[in-house]
Design an enzyme around this catalytic site. Structure first.
Site, PDB file in Angstrom:
ATOM      1  N   ARG A   1      13.227  -8.147  -5.319  1.00 16.80           N
ATOM      2  CA  ARG A   1      13.113  -8.797  -4.600  1.00 16.80           C
ATOM      3  C   ARG A   1      12.471 -10.849  -4.476  1.00 16.80           C
ATOM      4  O   ARG A   1      13.715 -11.280  -3.551  1.00 16.80           O
ATOM      5  CB  ARG A   1      11.806  -8.675  -3.217  1.00 16.80           C
ATOM      6  CG  ARG A   1      12.289  -7.346  -2.596  1.00 16.80           C
ATOM      7  CD  ARG A   1      10.939  -6.002  -2.130  1.00 16.80           C
ATOM      8  NE  ARG A   1      10.540  -7.426  -1.248  1.00 16.80           N
ATOM      9  CZ  ARG A   1       8.822  -6.898  -0.546  1.00 16.80           C
ATOM     10  NH1 ARG A   1       8.063  -6.379  -2.045  1.00 16.80           N
ATOM     11  NH2 ARG A   1       8.439  -7.968   0.070  1.00 16.80           N
TER      12      ARG A   1
ATOM     13  N   ASP B   1       6.651  -0.516  -7.441  1.00 18.46           N
ATOM     14  CA  ASP B   1       6.703  -1.364  -6.296  1.00 18.46           C
ATOM     15  C   ASP B   1       6.796  -2.602  -7.329  1.00 18.46           C
ATOM     16  O   ASP B   1       7.346  -3.618  -7.022  1.00 18.46           O
ATOM     17  CB  ASP B   1       5.057  -1.965  -5.796  1.00 18.46           C
ATOM     18  CG  ASP B   1       5.224  -3.402  -5.494  1.00 18.46           C
ATOM     19  OD1 ASP B   1       5.953  -3.226  -3.902  1.00 18.46           O
ATOM     20  OD2 ASP B   1       4.385  -3.711  -5.758  1.00 18.46           O
TER      21      ASP B   1
ATOM     22  N   LYS C   1      -0.108  -0.086  -2.798  1.00 17.52           N
ATOM     23  CA  LYS C   1      -1.047  -0.240  -3.945  1.00 17.52           C
ATOM     24  C   LYS C   1      -2.667   0.173  -4.000  1.00 17.52           C
ATOM     25  O   LYS C   1      -3.807   0.562  -3.596  1.00 17.52           O
ATOM     26  CB  LYS C   1      -1.201  -1.857  -3.887  1.00 17.52           C
ATOM     27  CG  LYS C   1       0.272  -2.329  -5.575  1.00 17.52           C
ATOM     28  CD  LYS C   1      -0.069  -3.738  -5.403  1.00 17.52           C
ATOM     29  CE  LYS C   1       1.254  -4.211  -3.939  1.00 17.52           C
ATOM     30  NZ  LYS C   1       2.009  -5.638  -4.489  1.00 17.52           N
TER      31      LYS C   1
ATOM     32  N   SER D   1       4.864  -2.313   0.425  1.00 15.84           N
ATOM     33  CA  SER D   1       4.009  -2.880  -1.232  1.00 15.84           C
ATOM     34  C   SER D   1       2.768  -3.275  -1.485  1.00 15.84           C
ATOM     35  O   SER D   1       2.069  -2.394  -1.897  1.00 15.84           O
ATOM     36  CB  SER D   1       5.090  -4.138  -1.421  1.00 15.84           C
ATOM     37  OG  SER D   1       4.421  -5.201  -2.431  1.00 15.84           O
TER      38      SER D   1
ATOM     39  N   HIS E   1      -8.868  -5.920   1.378  1.00 19.93           N
ATOM     40  CA  HIS E   1      -8.041  -6.417   0.461  1.00 19.93           C
ATOM     41  C   HIS E   1      -7.295  -7.526   1.909  1.00 19.93           C
ATOM     42  O   HIS E   1      -7.094  -7.743   2.750  1.00 19.93           O
ATOM     43  CB  HIS E   1      -6.683  -5.641   0.710  1.00 19.93           C
ATOM     44  CG  HIS E   1      -5.234  -6.467   0.342  1.00 19.93           C
ATOM     45  ND1 HIS E   1      -5.155  -6.225  -1.065  1.00 19.93           N
ATOM     46  CD2 HIS E   1      -4.092  -6.551   0.931  1.00 19.93           C
ATOM     47  CE1 HIS E   1      -3.749  -6.749  -1.454  1.00 19.93           C
ATOM     48  NE2 HIS E   1      -3.193  -7.946  -0.599  1.00 19.93           N
TER      49      HIS E   1
HETATM   50  N1  URA Z   1       2.214  -9.088  -1.443  1.00 16.91           N
HETATM   51  C1  URA Z   1       2.732  -7.704  -1.707  1.00 16.91           C
HETATM   52  O1  URA Z   1       1.595  -7.334  -2.821  1.00 16.91           O
HETATM   53  N2  URA Z   1       3.618  -7.444  -1.447  1.00 16.91           N
HETATM   54  C2  URA Z   1       4.400  -8.074  -0.929  1.00 16.91           C
HETATM   55  O2  URA Z   1       6.031  -7.516  -0.916  1.00 16.91           O
HETATM   56  C3  URA Z   1       3.708  -9.235  -0.282  1.00 16.91           C
HETATM   57  C4  URA Z   1       2.829  -9.321  -0.533  1.00 16.91           C
END
Ligand code: URA
Length: 436
Positions: free
Chosen positions: A168, A161, A187, A183, A82
């Site tokens: 946010r 999220d 995932k 966050s 990632h």
């Molecule tokens: N990428 C994400 O998936 N979440 C965040 O909070 C910031 C960047």
């Protein structure tokens, strides 16, 4: 338990328990926690932070808010990769085939891009016919057969999220390390891999602009993954200038394939080899970094990694012409150069501005749901440290709609800083953080 008490507790700098965090995440998912309380809680976290345990519990609770991909049917140690998001970052298209060719199963779920950074799925979708949506059985079958699949995230991955991030985004609470770390990791945990290689970008084109903050983010994510029983490593890499020369979907796929054929830019090649080596280590196909790097180079030099990318594309319905110009990918109709206004040496290239310029040409989305043009983008001709003469082209804009040119051109003119002396070049790989 009620939301206002928990907001107050966090506002006053106290730690929330696992049960309290789970209560909040449930409230975010089932919408019993109204937007204004989610926003107030996010702001309290923004100012007071979260300790390691709270951050891990938040990531775990969010991961459990939706589906968790079951990769138990995949043979071997599955490894995911990632990136926190960069400009011209096509390392997935290079590192995944290298690691898979070395025998590491990579079951990867990727996203579409938003803002100045492109998404891996958008890049793959520039290949005619490529199918990013696969059902679960087809996904597992592909990984077992090829060792590699790259698919788009399913609708019900980490719904908590999705809502929290949207709030946010509107309440100036994105830039919080525990919120970003949980966050991203929620995932990754929901995606089910046994090991995760994180590429944490640092610099103008990245979320985190300085090394200290990037290191804290990397450490937080490694600690979450480790706490959840995953094999973890984070590579900190520079994103002061775009990676490679190409920015834009089809252009980046072309550059990735060139790289797999041994003809890629030095920076992209170096970072991709390193990320693939870290995947090989987590997947236990090697036990020392030198050995893993050797395997990565061998997968590239032998053409096995290029063959793996071809197989992945064909398996997911994509068709391209390996021998044809631009591999048969869509190309923009208009090309225009951006020329140097003075001579000297390229001191810096603002990756954020280049990403914005590519977005103006149609390569990226300003808003969710915007239609992108896979063919358009920017081809850099000069990188940091290169000498330029006055009037010499610095970059070429590839575009289809003439009205898109001016804004992109202005951004590119500002992006290049030319100085009279050759600058000292910064290392691309800044640090590597491993789980203890
Ligand atoms: N990428 C994400 O998936 N979440 C965040 O909070 C910031 C960047």
């Amino acid at each position: 338990m009620n939301y206002s008490d928990l907001i107050m507790k966090k506002r006053d700098g106290l730690s929330l328990s696992q049960a309290e965090i789970e209560f909040i995440v449930r409230g975010i998912s089932d919408k019993t926690m109204p937007d204004y309380q989610v926003a107030a809680w996010a702001m309290a976290v923004y100012f007071q932070g979260m300790d390691e345990e709270e951050t891990t519990q938040l990531a775990l609770a969010m991961a459990r808010s939706g589906d968790i991909v079951d990769l138990s049917q995949v043979k071997g140690i599955t490894v995911d990769k990632h990136s926190t998001g960069g400009v011209g970052d096509k390392t997935t298209l290079v590192a995944v085939p290298i690691a898979a060719a070395a025998g590491v199963p990579v079951a990867k779920m990727s996203g579409r891009g938003l803002g100045h950074t492109g998404g891996t799925i958008d890049k793959f979708e520039s290949i005619p016919g490529f199918q990013a949506e696969r059902d679960y059985d087809a996904f597992i079958r592909q990984v077992n057969h090829l060792r590699a699949a790259v698919v788009s995230q399913t609708g019900n991955l980490v719904p908590a999220d999705k809502r929290l991030y949207a709030i946010r985004d509107l309440t100036a609470t994105v830039e919080s390390i525990p919120l970003i770390a949980s966050s991203i990791m929620s995932k990754k945990l929901a995606s089910g891999a046994d090991g995760i290689v994180l590429d944490v970008k640092v610099g103008r084109g990245a979320f985190m602009k300085d090394i200290a903050a990037s290191r804290r983010l990397a450490e937080a994510m490694v600690s979450i993954g480790h706490g959840a029983g995953k094999r973890m490593v984070a590579v900190l890499s520079a994103m002061d200038q775009p990676l490679g020369f190409m920015v834009g979907n089809a252009l980046e796929v072309i550059e990735a394939m060139d790289t797999l054929q041994g003809q890629g830019p030095e920076d992209l090649t170096e970072l991709s080899l390193r990320l693939a080596a870290e995947m090989i280590l987590l997947g236990q196909k090697a036990f020392k970094l030198t050995e893993a790097l050797e395997i990565s180079r061998e997968m590239l030099a032998s053409g096995k990694a290029a063959h793996k990318l071809n197989q992945l594309i064909a398996w997911q319905g994509g068709s391209w012409n390996e021998a044809g110009p631009a591999y048969g990918l869509p190309q923009a109709e208009i090309k225009a150069a951006v020329n140097a206004q003075q001579g000297g040496f390229v001191r810096s290239i603002d990756a954020f501005a280049v990403g914005r310029a590519a977005m103006h040409l149609g390569a990226g989305r300003e808003q969710l749901g915007d239609i992108i043009d896979h063919a358009v983008g920017i081809q850099l001709l000069k990188k940091c440290g290169d000498e330029v003469k006055p009037g010499e082209p610095l970059a070429i804009m590839h575009y289809n709609l003439p009205q898109r040119k001016t804004a992109a051109q202005q951004l590119l003119n500002q992006a290049f800083v030319i100085a009279s002396t050759k600058p000292a070049l910064q290392p691309l790989i800044i640090d590597v953080i491993r789980a203890e």
